[in-house]
Motif scaffolding. Sequence first.
Motif, mmCIF file in Angstrom:
data_model
loop_
_atom_site.group_PDB
_atom_site.id
_atom_site.type_symbol
_atom_site.label_atom_id
_atom_site.label_comp_id
_atom_site.label_asym_id
_atom_site.label_seq_id
_atom_site.Cartn_x
_atom_site.Cartn_y
_atom_site.Cartn_z
ATOM 1 N N ILE A 127 0.614 103.858 28.183
ATOM 2 C CA ILE A 127 -0.595 104.026 29.005
ATOM 3 C C ILE A 127 -0.213 104.590 30.363
ATOM 4 N N ILE A 128 0.866 104.052 30.939
ATOM 5 C CA ILE A 128 1.346 104.534 32.233
ATOM 6 C C ILE A 128 1.729 106.017 32.142
ATOM 7 N N LEU A 129 2.363 106.400 31.038
ATOM 8 C CA LEU A 129 2.799 107.787 30.878
ATOM 9 C C LEU A 129 1.629 108.741 30.673
ATOM 10 N N VAL A 130 0.533 108.241 30.091
ATOM 11 C CA VAL A 130 -0.623 109.094 29.804
ATOM 12 C C VAL A 130 -1.551 109.227 31.016
ATOM 13 N N LEU A 131 -1.453 108.319 31.969
ATOM 14 C CA LEU A 131 -2.358 108.343 33.128
ATOM 15 C C LEU A 131 -2.356 109.658 33.908
ATOM 16 N N PRO A 132 -1.201 110.338 34.091
ATOM 17 C CA PRO A 132 -1.262 111.626 34.791
ATOM 18 C C PRO A 132 -2.198 112.627 34.128
ATOM 19 N N ALA A 133 -2.329 112.552 32.801
ATOM 20 C CA ALA A 133 -3.259 113.455 32.109
ATOM 21 C C ALA A 133 -4.686 113.208 32.578
ATOM 22 N N ALA A 134 -5.034 111.923 32.768
ATOM 23 C CA ALA A 134 -6.377 111.589 33.234
ATOM 24 C C ALA A 134 -6.592 112.092 34.657
ATOM 25 N N PHE A 135 -5.606 111.870 35.535
ATOM 26 C CA PHE A 135 -5.752 112.259 36.934
ATOM 27 C C PHE A 135 -5.827 113.785 37.102
#
Length: 202
Positions: free
Chosen positions: A36-44
């Motif tokens: 989840i932490i690794l995927v968060l930049p995609a959201a931002f």
Amino acid sequence: MSVVPAIAFVLGRQAMDEAALPAFGLANFSSYLAPIILVLPAAFVGWVTGFLILEDRDDGPLLALDITPLGKAGFTLHRATVTFGVTFFITAIATPQVLPQAPVVVSIVTAVFVGLQAIMLAFALPAIANNKVEGLAVTKVLNTSATIPLLTLIPSPLRYLGGFVPSFWVGELLELSSQLYLTRSEERRVGKECRSRWSPYH
């Protein structure tokens, strides 16, 4: 801002695992939070790009691009390339910190999937929302896509329903399902040892 979750995760990983074990009875809790932490930049990054596209559409620059050599297609490709590049760079740097034991290949492939996720979110936002106000509401829904890697914990073949989303494959790549199996196996092994030790006294 996109790197803040990874920094906080690295600094608080040990405390998080120590707190989660007695609270939830789950060992290595941080390993389930890592994707989840690794995927968060995609959201931002996808969120920012999506709003830039919405702004361009609302304010008219996209119409003006029709008469330029670049055109809408070239401008769209530019947005997608920058979005992918920024997200790839952030994830490639964050992955070795979040997952110190991960091989370089895993870090690169993870960064590719997260970059593709950012592009998907960036273009999903203007495709669904008609304006920036609606975009804010849509963003709240789209941000839940960060939890999609956890679908890996669902038994096969149902979990592959999430396979059309790039971030799903981050969970598969990090083998969350096998970690859950190993954790449960370890718990069963410890339970059997405890019962065998205490059985002579009962």
